[in-house]
Design a protein around this motif. Structure first.
Motif, short mmCIF file in Angstrom:
data_model
loop_
_atom_site.label_atom_id
_atom_site.label_comp_id
_atom_site.label_asym_id
_atom_site.label_seq_id
_atom_site.Cartn_x
_atom_site.Cartn_y
_atom_site.Cartn_z
N PRO A 92 0.80 -1.24 0.00
CA PRO A 92 0.00 0.00 0.00
C PRO A 92 0.83 1.29 0.00
O PRO A 92 0.53 2.21 -0.77
N ASP A 93 1.85 1.38 0.83
CA ASP A 93 2.63 2.62 0.89
C ASP A 93 3.46 2.82 -0.39
O ASP A 93 3.64 3.96 -0.84
N SER A 94 3.95 1.74 -0.96
CA SER A 94 4.67 1.84 -2.24
C SER A 94 3.71 2.26 -3.35
O SER A 94 4.08 3.03 -4.23
N ARG A 95 2.50 1.75 -3.31
CA ARG A 95 1.49 2.09 -4.31
C ARG A 95 1.22 3.59 -4.32
O ARG A 95 1.08 4.20 -5.38
N LYS A 96 1.15 4.20 -3.13
CA LYS A 96 0.93 5.65 -3.04
C LYS A 96 2.04 6.41 -3.74
O LYS A 96 1.80 7.44 -4.38
N ILE A 97 3.27 5.93 -3.60
CA ILE A 97 4.40 6.59 -4.26
C ILE A 97 4.34 6.38 -5.77
O ILE A 97 4.60 7.30 -6.55
N LEU A 98 4.00 5.17 -6.21
CA LEU A 98 3.89 4.89 -7.65
C LEU A 98 2.86 5.80 -8.32
O LEU A 98 3.02 6.16 -9.49
N GLU A 99 1.82 6.17 -7.60
CA GLU A 99 0.79 7.02 -8.17
C GLU A 99 1.30 8.43 -8.48
O GLU A 99 0.69 9.17 -9.25
N LYS A 100 2.45 8.80 -7.91
CA LYS A 100 3.04 10.12 -8.17
C LYS A 100 3.86 10.15 -9.45
O LYS A 100 4.24 11.21 -9.91
N ILE A 101 4.13 8.98 -10.03
CA ILE A 101 4.91 8.92 -11.27
C ILE A 101 4.03 9.35 -12.43
O ILE A 101 2.87 8.95 -12.54
N SER A 102 4.58 10.14 -13.31
CA SER A 102 3.86 10.66 -14.48
C SER A 102 3.30 9.51 -15.32
O SER A 102 3.97 8.50 -15.55
N ASP A 103 2.07 9.68 -15.80
CA ASP A 103 1.44 8.66 -16.63
C ASP A 103 2.21 8.42 -17.92
O ASP A 103 2.11 7.34 -18.51
N SER A 104 3.00 9.39 -18.37
CA SER A 104 3.77 9.21 -19.60
C SER A 104 4.92 8.21 -19.40
O SER A 104 5.49 7.73 -20.38
N LEU A 105 5.27 7.91 -18.15
CA LEU A 105 6.36 6.98 -17.87
C LEU A 105 5.86 5.59 -17.47
O LEU A 105 6.66 4.69 -17.22
N ILE A 106 4.56 5.41 -17.41
CA ILE A 106 3.96 4.12 -17.08
C ILE A 106 3.17 3.66 -18.29
O ILE A 106 2.29 4.37 -18.77
N LYS A 107 3.48 2.46 -18.79
CA LYS A 107 2.79 1.96 -19.97
C LYS A 107 2.30 0.54 -19.72
O LYS A 107 3.00 -0.27 -19.12
N HIS A 108 1.12 0.26 -20.22
CA HIS A 108 0.53 -1.07 -20.11
C HIS A 108 0.84 -1.84 -21.39
O HIS A 108 0.62 -1.34 -22.49
N ASP A 109 1.35 -3.05 -21.25
CA ASP A 109 1.60 -3.91 -22.40
C ASP A 109 0.53 -4.99 -22.42
O ASP A 109 0.57 -5.93 -21.64
N PHE A 110 -0.44 -4.84 -23.30
CA PHE A 110 -1.56 -5.76 -23.35
C PHE A 110 -1.20 -7.07 -24.06
O PHE A 110 -1.99 -7.98 -24.10
N ASP A 111 0.02 -7.16 -24.62
CA ASP A 111 0.41 -8.36 -25.36
C ASP A 111 1.06 -9.43 -24.49
O ASP A 111 1.34 -10.52 -24.97
N THR A 112 1.31 -9.16 -23.22
CA THR A 112 2.01 -10.13 -22.38
C THR A 112 1.12 -11.28 -21.96
O THR A 112 1.61 -12.31 -21.54
N GLY A 113 -0.17 -11.10 -22.03
CA GLY A 113 -1.09 -12.17 -21.68
C GLY A 113 -1.52 -12.15 -20.22
O GLY A 113 -2.41 -12.88 -19.84
N SER A 114 -0.89 -11.33 -19.38
CA SER A 114 -1.30 -11.28 -17.98
C SER A 114 -2.61 -10.49 -17.88
O SER A 114 -2.81 -9.51 -18.57
N VAL A 115 -3.50 -10.96 -17.03
CA VAL A 115 -4.80 -10.30 -16.86
C VAL A 115 -4.95 -9.93 -15.40
O VAL A 115 -4.93 -10.81 -14.56
N PRO A 116 -5.13 -8.70 -15.02
CA PRO A 116 -4.98 -7.53 -15.88
C PRO A 116 -3.51 -7.30 -16.22
O PRO A 116 -2.63 -7.77 -15.49
N PRO A 117 -3.23 -6.59 -17.29
CA PRO A 117 -1.83 -6.37 -17.66
C PRO A 117 -1.12 -5.52 -16.61
O PRO A 117 -1.69 -4.57 -16.08
N VAL A 118 0.11 -5.90 -16.29
CA VAL A 118 0.91 -5.16 -15.32
C VAL A 118 1.67 -4.08 -16.07
O VAL A 118 2.34 -4.37 -17.07
#
Length: 162
Positions: A92-118
């Motif tokens: 939870p505390d790490s998640r709060k920090i991750l939410e501060k990262i710009s959306d332009s630096l976080i990308k979802h790869d829908f081709d990996t097959g993981s559901v939901p994609p990480v």
């Protein structure tokens, strides 16, 4: 009636000199602008490393260890980045920090097959960050390919090279 013998206009040589000066100034401006862009991306990467280091500290405080990823294989950088994001997001505390990262630096790869994609974490140049940690080291290593976008070259940037 008087005729004037003044010629109005520019000669070809004068025009070429003006064009040469303009081209020289444009080249200088483009060079300075690209260096400023690179410096801004380096500062952005430094900020990203700071956020991820904080998230890693929170993760260690919660779990007692850093996420394991002993292989330093740049061909799997995207998978390592995805693994790191998934592990940090689980605390939870790490998640709060991750939410501060710009959306332009976080990308979802829908081709990996993981559901939901990480999501994967990318550097400002658009290349997935690599992550490495071996038990016994003081702190994990976060690695960016740098401006040339090629891992293993002289311009790679890590959180340990600050």
């Amino acid at each position: 009636m008087k005729t004037r013998k003044y010629k109005h206009g520019l000669s070809l040589v004068e025009m070429l000199i003006v064009l040469g000066v303009i081209a020289l100034l444009a080249t200088m401006v483009i060079g300075v602008a690209s260096r400023i862009d690179t410096q801004a991306k380096e500062k952005g990467l430094e900020s990203l490393f700071t956020l991820l280091e904080g998230a890693l500290e929170e993760y260690k405080e919660f779990r007692g260890v850093f996420p394991q990823q002993p292989v330093k294989d740049f061909t799997n950088a995207a998978a390592h980045s995805e693994y790191l994001y998934g592990e940090l997001y689980s605390v939870p505390d790490s998640r709060k920090i991750l939410e501060k990262i710009s959306d332009s630096l976080i990308k979802h790869d829908f081709d990996t097959g993981s559901v939901p994609p990480v999501p994967e974490i990318y550097d400002p140049w658009g290349i997935a960050l690599d992550y490495r940690y071996v038990t016994g080291e003081n702190f994990p290593e976060l690695i960016s390919a740098g401006p040339d976008k090629i891992f293993g070259s002289a311009d790679d940037i890590t959180n340990k090279s600050k």
